[in-house]
Design a protein around this motif. Structure first.
Motif, mmCIF file in Angstrom:
data_model
loop_
_atom_site.group_PDB
_atom_site.id
_atom_site.type_symbol
_atom_site.label_atom_id
_atom_site.label_comp_id
_atom_site.label_asym_id
_atom_site.label_seq_id
_atom_site.Cartn_x
_atom_site.Cartn_y
_atom_site.Cartn_z
ATOM 1 N N PRO A 177 0.808 -1.227 0.000
ATOM 2 C CA PRO A 177 0.000 0.000 0.000
ATOM 3 C C PRO A 177 0.838 1.273 0.000
ATOM 4 O O PRO A 177 0.353 2.334 -0.412
ATOM 5 N N GLN A 178 2.071 1.159 0.455
ATOM 6 C CA GLN A 178 2.945 2.342 0.504
ATOM 7 C C GLN A 178 3.262 2.888 -0.885
ATOM 8 O O GLN A 178 3.721 4.028 -1.022
ATOM 9 N N MET A 203 -7.758 5.785 -0.096
ATOM 10 C CA MET A 203 -8.199 5.681 1.298
ATOM 11 C C MET A 203 -7.807 4.337 1.915
ATOM 12 O O MET A 203 -7.275 4.274 3.032
ATOM 13 N N ARG A 204 -8.054 3.253 1.167
ATOM 14 C CA ARG A 204 -7.751 1.918 1.699
ATOM 15 C C ARG A 204 -6.248 1.724 1.889
ATOM 16 O O ARG A 204 -5.815 1.060 2.838
ATOM 17 N N GLY A 210 -2.111 2.343 8.476
ATOM 18 C CA GLY A 210 -2.488 2.858 9.797
ATOM 19 C C GLY A 210 -2.733 4.354 9.857
ATOM 20 O O GLY A 210 -2.899 4.918 10.938
ATOM 21 N N ASP A 211 -2.777 4.995 8.690
ATOM 22 C CA ASP A 211 -2.918 6.452 8.645
ATOM 23 C C ASP A 211 -4.397 6.834 8.523
ATOM 24 O O ASP A 211 -4.860 7.246 7.459
ATOM 25 N N VAL A 218 -8.261 12.680 2.808
ATOM 26 C CA VAL A 218 -8.693 12.358 1.441
ATOM 27 C C VAL A 218 -10.154 12.758 1.252
ATOM 28 O O VAL A 218 -10.525 13.355 0.233
ATOM 29 N N ILE A 219 -11.001 12.442 2.244
ATOM 30 C CA ILE A 219 -12.409 12.836 2.175
ATOM 31 C C ILE A 219 -12.531 14.355 2.062
ATOM 32 O O ILE A 219 -13.300 14.878 1.246
ATOM 33 N N ASP A 220 -11.750 15.063 2.870
ATOM 34 C CA ASP A 220 -11.777 16.531 2.831
ATOM 35 C C ASP A 220 -11.338 17.044 1.460
ATOM 36 O O ASP A 220 -11.925 18.006 0.932
#
Length: 498
Positions: A177-178, A203-204, A210-211, A218-220
């Motif tokens: 994911p990084q 997001m995932r 763990g962030d 991201v939503i913002d």
């Protein structure tokens, strides 16, 4: 000149008497899917359609391909696509990209590579490259996917959000994911607009590292950007992340947003709401959403009942699950063994074997076919009871039936070793040998730890087995020093050959 396959199925004046939507539905697509859309049924209907030499519009075939792909009926979809080509239907590059995707999913990635290689150079565009890239990503072929993505850049092909999403999904599945944030930044640098899937993958990926605060940022950003509005999938994604981290209050706030975004009454949105409220332990909300789902879909599908009953079982609401099952059973057109299995599994877990047997018998009388999952529940039940003979009987039945997708049924290694441990503790050579004989029907080779366990059973009983050394060789097992020592005890004359 258009081929017969591109011609009308009926005369124009007949088509004119009904709406375009109705005509499209009643012809090829609806004909293939009207009896439930099971793979074998669709194949049979497609064969009948092809043999009849009936014709169809190209757009109708395209619609049918889309419907088949949505239902993951890739084999029939590929056959229909091949028939299009054989009957002379002109395929665009986009059509060929779809065909390549179907080849990958139905015949394997090697066949897809061959199809791509044989395409004229003029048809090797971002569409077909993208389809091959998607195939590599789906098969988790990291190096090939990365190499093809680099080549697409070198060829200056148009890079779409779809291509970036494929790579990001690959990294997520391969526990990398990084790597995702850098791809997001590259999309922005190339002025490739992020779509809803890009944001969800981002997001995932942040959640996987763990962030959680990064997820909220991201939503913002989505809200500030304004070009891609968060939809119900965004909030489903957010709620599942909060659930994962135990933030149930935040999860339920996200679920309220999810519900408000489901203005089109998407069935999947209701399913996620029920599942995620189940994860937060909120039984009241589970039932409320269930009532909303049934109001939106009066003819409630099997998959909806399956999801609801599973959630109720998980929440230990067995009476509620039974009531929901009876409601489904009284009105269903076909007895779905998947729904039956959920309740059988719940009964067996609670030690209610008689109820499980009654339900199993009832299901069979109503035409349901037991499957490997049914017997898997019984395997666990009998193992917990210490009745390994019955567990092995159920294993044999499960292997005989196989998985629904055609794969062999196999036990997890943990389960295998638990069974072997039982045979060791009871010094049961015959039981262990019978178990392994059945297990071999689903495994090409037995792992070293399984065979070492068998050797320990023989050694503990003092029994000899002159053929054990040959068996170890055939299974290509590598024994530990202790295993070799015990092997010497049960077949000493052959130890030198090991």
């Amino acid at each position: 000149m258009a081929s017969s396959f591109m011609q009308q199925v009926g005369k124009k004046k007949l088509i004119g008497k009904r709406s375009l939507k109705k005509y499209l539905g009643e012809a090829l697509c609806k004909n293939l899917l009207k009896d439930g859309g099971e793979d074998q049924t669709v194949r049979e209907k497609l064969n009948q359609y092809i043999k009849s030499r009936k014709s169809a519009y190209k757009w109708e075939v395209g619609h049918t391909l889309k419907a088949l792909r949505k239902r993951k009926l890739y084999g029939p979809a590929l056959k229909l696509s091949e028939t299009m080509e054989k009957r002379g239907m002109n395929k665009t590059v986009s059509d060929k990209a779809v065909h390549l995707d179907l080849v990958a999913k139905s015949s394997g990635i090697t066949a897809a590579e061959t199809y791509f290689i044989n395409l004229p150079e003029s048809e090797k565009t971002h569409h077909t490259y993208g389809a091959l890239l998607h195939g590599y990503c789906k098969e988790l072929m990291v190096e090939k996917a990365q190499g093809l993505f680099v080549k697409m850049k070198e060829l200056n092909l148009e890079l779409t959000a779809l291509s970036f999403n494929s790579i990001m999904n690959l990294y997520s599945k391969c526990k990398m994911p990084q790597m995702v944030p850098a791809l997001i930044q590259e999309m922005k640098a190339r002025d490739v607009m992020l779509d809803i899937y890009s944001y969800n993958l981002w997001m995932r990926a942040l959640a996987a590292t763990g962030d959680v605060s990064g997820v909220e940022r991201v939503i913002d950003e989505m809200k500030r950007d304004g070009r891609v509005a968060p939809d119900w999938t965004t909030y489903s994604n957010l709620a599942s992340i909060y659930v994962k981290f135990g933030s149930f209050d935040k999860a339920e706030k996200a679920l309220k947003e999810l519900e408000s975004k489901n203005s089109r009454k998407d069935l999947s949105a209701y399913q996620f709401l029920i599942t995620l409220y189940g994860h937060t332990g909120n039984l009241v909300e589970v039932y409320r959403i269930w009532q909303s789902l049934k109001l939106a879909f009066p003819k409630t599908s099997n998959i909806s009942y399956l999801n609801m009953i599973q959630v109720l079982v998980n929440l230990k609401d067995l009476p509620g699950a039974e009531k929901c099952f009876e409601e489904w059973s009284s009105s269903c057109s076909a007895y779905d063994i998947r729904i039956v299995n959920v309740l059988i599994g719940a009964y067996l877990k609670e030690g209610l074997a008689e109820k499980a047997e009654e339900l199993k018998t009832q299901a069979q009388k109503k035409g349901a076919r037991l499957n490997a999952k049914t017997y898997e529940f019984y395997i666990d039940y009998y193992m917990n009871k210490g009745n390994m003979s019955s567990a092995v009987d159920c294993l044999e039945n499960a292997i005989l039936l196989g998985r629904g997708n055609g794969d062999k049924f196999t036990l997890s290694q943990d389960t295998v070793m638990k069974m072997m441990q039982h045979f060791e503790e009871n010094k049961d050579v015959d039981g262990a040998e019978r178990f392994l004989k059945v297990l071999k029907k689903s495994k090409d080779e037995l792992e070293s730890e399984i065979l070492e366990s068998l050797i320990r059973i023989y050694a503990s009983t003092g029994k000899k087995n002159p053929a054990m050394q040959r068996r170890i060789k055939m299974e290509k097992a590598e024994l530990s020093e202790e295993g070799l020592k015990l092997l010497n005890e049960i077949c000493p004359e052959m130890t030198k050959e090991v």
